[in-house]
Design a protein around this motif. Structure first.
Motif, short mmCIF file in Angstrom:
data_model
loop_
_atom_site.label_atom_id
_atom_site.label_comp_id
_atom_site.label_asym_id
_atom_site.label_seq_id
_atom_site.Cartn_x
_atom_site.Cartn_y
_atom_site.Cartn_z
N PHE A 63 0.84 -1.20 0.00
CA PHE A 63 0.00 0.00 0.00
C PHE A 63 0.87 1.24 0.00
CE2 PHE A 63 -3.97 -1.75 2.44
CZ PHE A 63 -4.36 -2.41 1.29
N PHE A 64 1.78 1.27 0.96
CA PHE A 64 2.58 2.48 1.16
C PHE A 64 3.70 2.60 0.14
CE2 PHE A 64 0.57 1.65 5.27
CZ PHE A 64 0.00 2.90 5.52
N ILE A 65 4.19 1.48 -0.37
CA ILE A 65 5.16 1.54 -1.45
C ILE A 65 4.52 2.15 -2.69
CG2 ILE A 65 6.60 0.17 -3.00
CD1 ILE A 65 6.94 -1.85 -0.73
N MET A 66 3.27 1.78 -2.94
CA MET A 66 2.52 2.31 -4.07
C MET A 66 2.38 3.83 -3.95
SD MET A 66 0.84 1.25 -6.83
CE MET A 66 -0.48 1.73 -7.95
N ILE A 67 2.15 4.33 -2.75
CA ILE A 67 2.01 5.77 -2.55
C ILE A 67 3.29 6.48 -2.96
CG2 ILE A 67 1.70 7.58 -0.83
CD1 ILE A 67 -0.02 5.57 0.76
N ILE A 68 4.44 5.95 -2.56
CA ILE A 68 5.73 6.56 -2.92
C ILE A 68 5.92 6.53 -4.43
CG2 ILE A 68 8.22 6.45 -2.63
CD1 ILE A 68 6.72 7.29 -0.14
N ILE A 82 -10.15 10.71 -5.25
CA ILE A 82 -9.39 10.15 -6.36
C ILE A 82 -9.87 10.68 -7.71
CG2 ILE A 82 -10.79 8.10 -6.81
CD1 ILE A 82 -8.19 6.49 -6.97
N GLN A 83 -11.06 11.26 -7.75
CA GLN A 83 -11.59 11.79 -9.02
C GLN A 83 -10.83 13.03 -9.50
OE1 GLN A 83 -13.54 9.67 -10.41
NE2 GLN A 83 -13.71 8.53 -8.46
N ILE A 143 -3.09 5.84 -5.22
CA ILE A 143 -3.35 7.12 -5.90
C ILE A 143 -3.99 8.11 -4.94
CG2 ILE A 143 -4.58 8.25 -7.77
CD1 ILE A 143 -4.39 5.66 -9.36
N GLY A 144 -5.00 7.64 -4.18
CA GLY A 144 -5.74 8.53 -3.30
C GLY A 144 -4.88 9.18 -2.25
N ALA A 145 -4.01 8.42 -1.59
CA ALA A 145 -3.16 8.99 -0.53
C ALA A 145 -2.08 9.90 -1.10
CB ALA A 145 -2.53 7.86 0.29
N ALA A 146 -1.61 9.59 -2.31
CA ALA A 146 -0.56 10.42 -2.92
C ALA A 146 -1.09 11.78 -3.33
CB ALA A 146 0.05 9.70 -4.12
N ILE A 147 -2.38 11.88 -3.62
CA ILE A 147 -2.92 13.18 -4.04
C ILE A 147 -3.68 13.86 -2.91
CG2 ILE A 147 -3.03 12.54 -6.47
CD1 ILE A 147 -6.08 12.21 -6.12
N TYR A 148 -3.44 13.44 -1.67
CA TYR A 148 -3.95 14.22 -0.54
C TYR A 148 -3.60 15.68 -0.77
CZ TYR A 148 -4.90 10.34 2.76
OH TYR A 148 -5.40 9.25 3.40
N LEU A 155 -7.59 -2.14 -3.78
CA LEU A 155 -7.18 -1.29 -2.67
C LEU A 155 -5.80 -0.67 -2.92
CD1 LEU A 155 -8.29 -3.02 0.66
CD2 LEU A 155 -8.82 -0.70 -0.11
N LEU A 156 -4.90 -1.44 -3.54
CA LEU A 156 -3.58 -0.90 -3.88
C LEU A 156 -3.71 0.33 -4.76
CD1 LEU A 156 -1.33 -4.02 -4.63
CD2 LEU A 156 -0.99 -2.32 -2.84
N VAL A 157 -4.54 0.23 -5.77
CA VAL A 157 -4.72 1.36 -6.69
C VAL A 157 -5.42 2.52 -5.99
CG1 VAL A 157 -5.75 2.11 -8.86
CG2 VAL A 157 -4.76 -0.19 -8.68
N LEU A 158 -6.51 2.20 -5.28
CA LEU A 158 -7.31 3.24 -4.63
C LEU A 158 -6.49 4.01 -3.59
CD1 LEU A 158 -10.24 4.40 -4.37
CD2 LEU A 158 -10.56 2.79 -2.49
#
Length: 499
Positions: free
Chosen positions: A90-95, A416-417, A254-259, A248-251
């Motif tokens: 999850f968190f690797i995906m955010i980075i 995420i939109q 992407i979602g946490a990275a664009i906070y 969940l990985l995608v959601l």
């Protein structure tokens, strides 16, 4: 999040008072340090764009890893076993998503003096309806996130003090402190408290793991328990579970990275080199934080076998109690851990509140209502509206409307939109403004409709169905309805790309 601790009570109150006093002291320090500096949007919301490597790293860390990570992830690992190892990716995906846009966005932020993500969208598309829609979606996501943190603060305080401090009193106490130091020092106060709370959280997490390994058995013992009693917990996800975790990985990625509050940390970096160095440090955190609490959850399988779902939600409290009974060191270490968990939740909430206020003051009030207002007045309006929003959210949090997980997911479904406009706009000069607006609006409506109707076709989250529709309309509309040459040239001037 609610955790009942046998060792809690007045020792918990003492630690909470200590954390609260420390946060206020940081706010006063930041206020006194900048007393002679002219109040400006850059200074208040971005710390003068001068955050160094370590402060930037810890404020990113506090943004991504709230106290919920410590108390919410181990129970899930307990119930699912090694299937929940996916929490680390999850968190690797955010980075990884950060690296797609953060360095480029930083350069544009410096060049055009960008303050918020809405600033970027307005610069890129020059469309009032796109800008306002994006601002509304971000404010909704931020308000949703604040509500989640307020509920977690109240439950955490009640649990740490053994009910001595009621849930509602805990919410109000820490929110008053948070608003006070944020009001006094802005981004500098938030970043400094993030640093303190990040260090406290890391100390607590590693102490919990070390104590669990020493006194509660290690991973081999947990494996033996799973082989004997729950062999399915040793396997990898399959079928529908695999689809759910991939979604969940995608959601989350992407979602946490664009906070929106993460965007402001990008703009607040002292230099691009500082930003990249902080990301290098963040790359280790999925293993040192999510990986560690995952192991704690696995160890709990042998330490406390056969817990029901409801009982497993108290797993971290049970393990902390067991360690606290060993000796004085672990007693106080566990009290400090849960104090640090609550402080970390507060550190996430203060970041969200600051960005919420900045969108109000800069993007709505400053851009459309009073564009000629002085920056000090814009900041004051942002502060006042932020406090009003906090009051409303506290009233909602007084009797929480849903579980933390439901609140958490709904936030991403909508937020995420904004991703296509935020990220594609950085690289594609032919992105059509009208297509961006239609895609964002349609994706939001579909995601919201699926969420409230409880629909999840093919096991895919409603936010991803909304994002898929969003991308089809955004990209397809841009390919079919080409932008004018004047708009394309202007986009090229902004982003520096011919594509």
């Amino acid at each position: 999040m609610e955790v009942e601790l046998a060792f809690s009570g007045w020792s918990g109150i003492l630690v909470l008072m200590l954390y609260g006093g420390l946060m206020l002291a940081v706010g006063v320090y930041a206020f006194l340090r900048n007393r002679g500096v002219r109040e400006s949007l850059d200074e208040y919301y971005l710390g003068g764009r001068g955050l160094g490597v370590m402060v930037l790293f810890f404020t990113f860390f506090a943004t991504q890893y709230s106290g919920n990570t410590v108390v919410g992830y181990p129970p899930t690992a307990y119930r699912l076993g090694y299937q929940y190892l996916v929490s680390v990716p999850f968190f690797i995906m955010i980075i990884m998503v950060y690296l797609l846009f953060a360095p480029r966005l930083y350069a544009l932020g410096r060049r055009f003096n960008l303050l918020t993500p809405v600033d970027w969208i307005d610069l890129r598309f020059r469309s009032k309806k796109v800008t306002i829609l994006a601002a509304i979606l971000m404010l909704y996501g931020l308000g949703n996130y604040l509500l989640e943190q307020f509920v977690a603060i109240g439950q955490g305080v009640s649990g740490l003090t053994g009910g001595t401090i009621p849930y509602q009193v805990g919410v109000v106490f820490f929110i008053v402190i948070m608003v006070a130091y944020s009001w006094l020092g802005g981004m500098r106060s938030v970043a400094y408290t993030d640093t303190i709370q990040g260090i406290a959280l890391l100390f607590g997490v590693f102490t919990l793991l070390i104590g669990s390994l020493i006194y509660l058995g290690g991973l081999p013992t947990a494996a033996e328990t799973m082989i004997a009693e729950a062999p399915q917990k040793l396997g990898a996800p399959t079928g529908g579970s695999l689809t759910t975790w991939f979604c969940l990985l995608v959601l989350v990625g992407i979602g946490a990275a664009i906070y929106p509050h993460a965007f402001q940390r990008i703009f607040a970096a002292r230099s691009e080199r500082t930003l990249k160095r902080s990301f290098i440090r963040m790359a280790y955190m999925p293993f040192l934080t999510a990986g560690v609490v995952f192991m704690v959850g696995i160890i709990g399988i042998s330490a406390f076998p056969d817990l029901t779902t409801a009982e497993s939600e108290q797993l971290v409290g049970m393990m902390a109690n067991a360690l606290a009974n060993q000796n004085a060191f672990f007693y106080w270490a566990m009290v400090l851990l849960f104090g640090g968990v609550i402080a970390a939740i507060v550190s996430t909430a203060d970041s969200v509140l600051l960005t919420f206020s900045s969108i109000i003051s800069n993007d709505l009030y400053g851009r459309y209502i009073a564009p000629n207002a002085e920056e000090s007045r814009k900041i004051l309006i942002g502060k006042l509206v932020g406090v009003a929003a906090v009051v409303v959210l506290v009233l909602i949090a007084w009797y929480p409307p849903g579980t933390l997980y439901q609140i958490f997911v709904l936030k991403f479904e909508v937020l995420i939109q904004t991703a296509p406009a935020l990220i594609l706009g950085l690289y594609w000069s032919r992105l059509n403004t009208q297509a961006v607006f239609i895609g964002m609006l349609a994706g939001t409506v579909l995601a919201a409709a699926f969420t409230f109707a409880g629909l999840r076709p093919l096991g895919v989250y409603s936010g991803l169905w909304g994002l898929l529709l969003n991308l089809v309309l955004c990209v397809g509309g841009s390919l079919v309805s080409q932008v004018t040459e004047a708009h394309r040239q202007r986009a090229v001037e902004v982003i520096g790309w011919q594509r």
